[in-house]
Design an enzyme around this catalytic site. Sequence first.
Site, PDB file in Angstrom:
ATOM      1  CB  THR A   1      -0.935  -0.019   1.230  1.00 41.80           C
ATOM      2  OG1 THR A   1      -1.755  -1.184   1.135  1.00 41.80           O
ATOM      3  CG2 THR A   1      -1.841   1.196   1.287  1.00 41.80           C
TER       4      THR A   1
ATOM      5  CE1 TYR B   1      -3.866  -0.485  -1.367  1.00 39.03           C
ATOM      6  CE2 TYR B   1      -5.630   0.618  -0.171  1.00 39.03           C
ATOM      7  CZ  TYR B   1      -4.639  -0.357  -0.232  1.00 39.03           C
ATOM      8  OH  TYR B   1      -4.449  -1.187   0.821  1.00 39.03           O
TER       9      TYR B   1
ATOM     10  CB  THR C   1       0.561  -3.732   6.404  1.00 31.70           C
ATOM     11  OG1 THR C   1      -0.726  -3.689   5.769  1.00 31.70           O
ATOM     12  CG2 THR C   1       1.226  -2.371   6.361  1.00 31.70           C
ATOM     13  CG  ASP C   2      -2.528  -7.593   3.559  1.00 27.51           C
ATOM     14  OD1 ASP C   2      -2.862  -6.677   4.333  1.00 27.51           O
ATOM     15  OD2 ASP C   2      -3.112  -7.820   2.477  1.00 27.51           O
TER      16      ASP C   2
ATOM     17  CE  LYS D   1      -3.024  -5.301   8.041  1.00 27.34           C
ATOM     18  NZ  LYS D   1      -2.961  -5.160   6.570  1.00 27.34           N
TER      19      LYS D   1
ATOM     20  CD  GLU E   1       8.148 -40.186  18.454  1.00 27.25           C
ATOM     21  OE1 GLU E   1       8.610 -40.231  19.608  1.00 27.25           O
ATOM     22  OE2 GLU E   1       8.862 -40.174  17.428  1.00 27.25           O
TER      23      GLU E   1
END
Length: 431
Positions: free
Chosen positions: A81, A95, A160-161, A243, A372
Amino acid sequence: MDRRTTVLTRALAPVLAAGVTAAVVAGAIGASPAAVPAAVPATAASGVVEPASVQSAAYTTAVSAARSTTPTVTVIGTGGTISAIADSRSSFTSYRSGRIAIEDLVAQISPEIGEVADVETIQFGNSGSSGYTIAQFHELTAVVEEALETSDGVVVTSGTDTMEEFAYWLDLTVQSRKPVVTTGAMRPWGALDENGEQVQVFGTDGPANLYNAITLAASQATYCYGTVLMLNEEFHAARDVTKTSSYRADTFQSREFGVLGWIDGDNIKVGRAPARVETCDNPERWATPFDLSTVEASDLPRTEVVWGYQEAGGEAITAFAEAGVEGIVTAGTGAGGISSAQRAARAAAVADGVTFVSTTRTGSGSVYGGGEGVIAGDDLIPQKARLLLLLSLAFAPEDPAQVLEWVTSLGNPEFETTAPVAGTAPGQGKA
Ligand code: ASP
């Protein structure tokens, strides 16, 4: 005031109270941040009485050098972004990413940023964060390492994701102790006016985040901290941050741990340190085992995450195992619980050699125990545990005991809180 002021204070108080003395921090900075390091009085367990500093010659040298010269910072752009052009100046959520080159973003915070650092840029990519592959992560580490050969610090911009995964990957793989800072934006950078000229989106956070990230890297305040994530005037440890909101500017949180510090104008406030800072003066101990120059991207194994919920089927685990996935992280309910169908599928997959890490889907808290073929992920969130498992399996493919040790020690570093034995060096953190 000195832009590169570094003050370590608040969050080290519990560490002092826990009995760590000179191993972690040392005493008084007082009014002058240059007055480091001095010894913490042995009686400091009552709490912080004055600002403290990282007790490391390498750290002190790096911070001092940053004050007396203009540092060089390389900014590596990957998109997100922060590189986006919005439909209009008021389009916060509509955007297209990857429309502005990193060179242009830096140009738009110039000439001011030139007062902070000599900035170079590298365009690694220009797309959304979640599209990057692990092979590209492998390449990104090499690009960061190369930049750090000549630069004092690196800033990586990303969406940012999955920025927390970019950050933790770099934290686990970059061998240099120099600062690496990831940043991005929650609002797109610009829009085009009726003449096709770029104008800024209302209240975009991109320019401030980029400016602050370069300032932080230049300051060396996070030298030996590994990779940190900087957004919204706060910086976080790569391992701890996540996030938490799809659109809010304060989306990044470190939950139980809290931020490492924050930037207020010219002041960089450092409130706590990751445990690996303790080994700052010993580069070999400081570095992780995951030196990617020794491993090809094609040799990195597949690792995946499976979610736990009411009556979850076991088919996802079975399908991953049949597809050749070598490690699976379960994001279990509560303290790591999974359904009976998942348990049956996991047992079969373990018998086939798949390694599991058990984590919680709650977003915080620990998972203990294991067994295990199943490693308890403690408080690593699933997507971070998945990266650590991937790297551990890549570097010790035939050694389950080593994988267990790496996942449990590198994944969950702690300060040494036992009293040092007389005549030995102060205690060291696990990572
Ligand atoms: N979708 C964007 C990304 O690339 C979101 C962002 O950058 O904030 O992660």
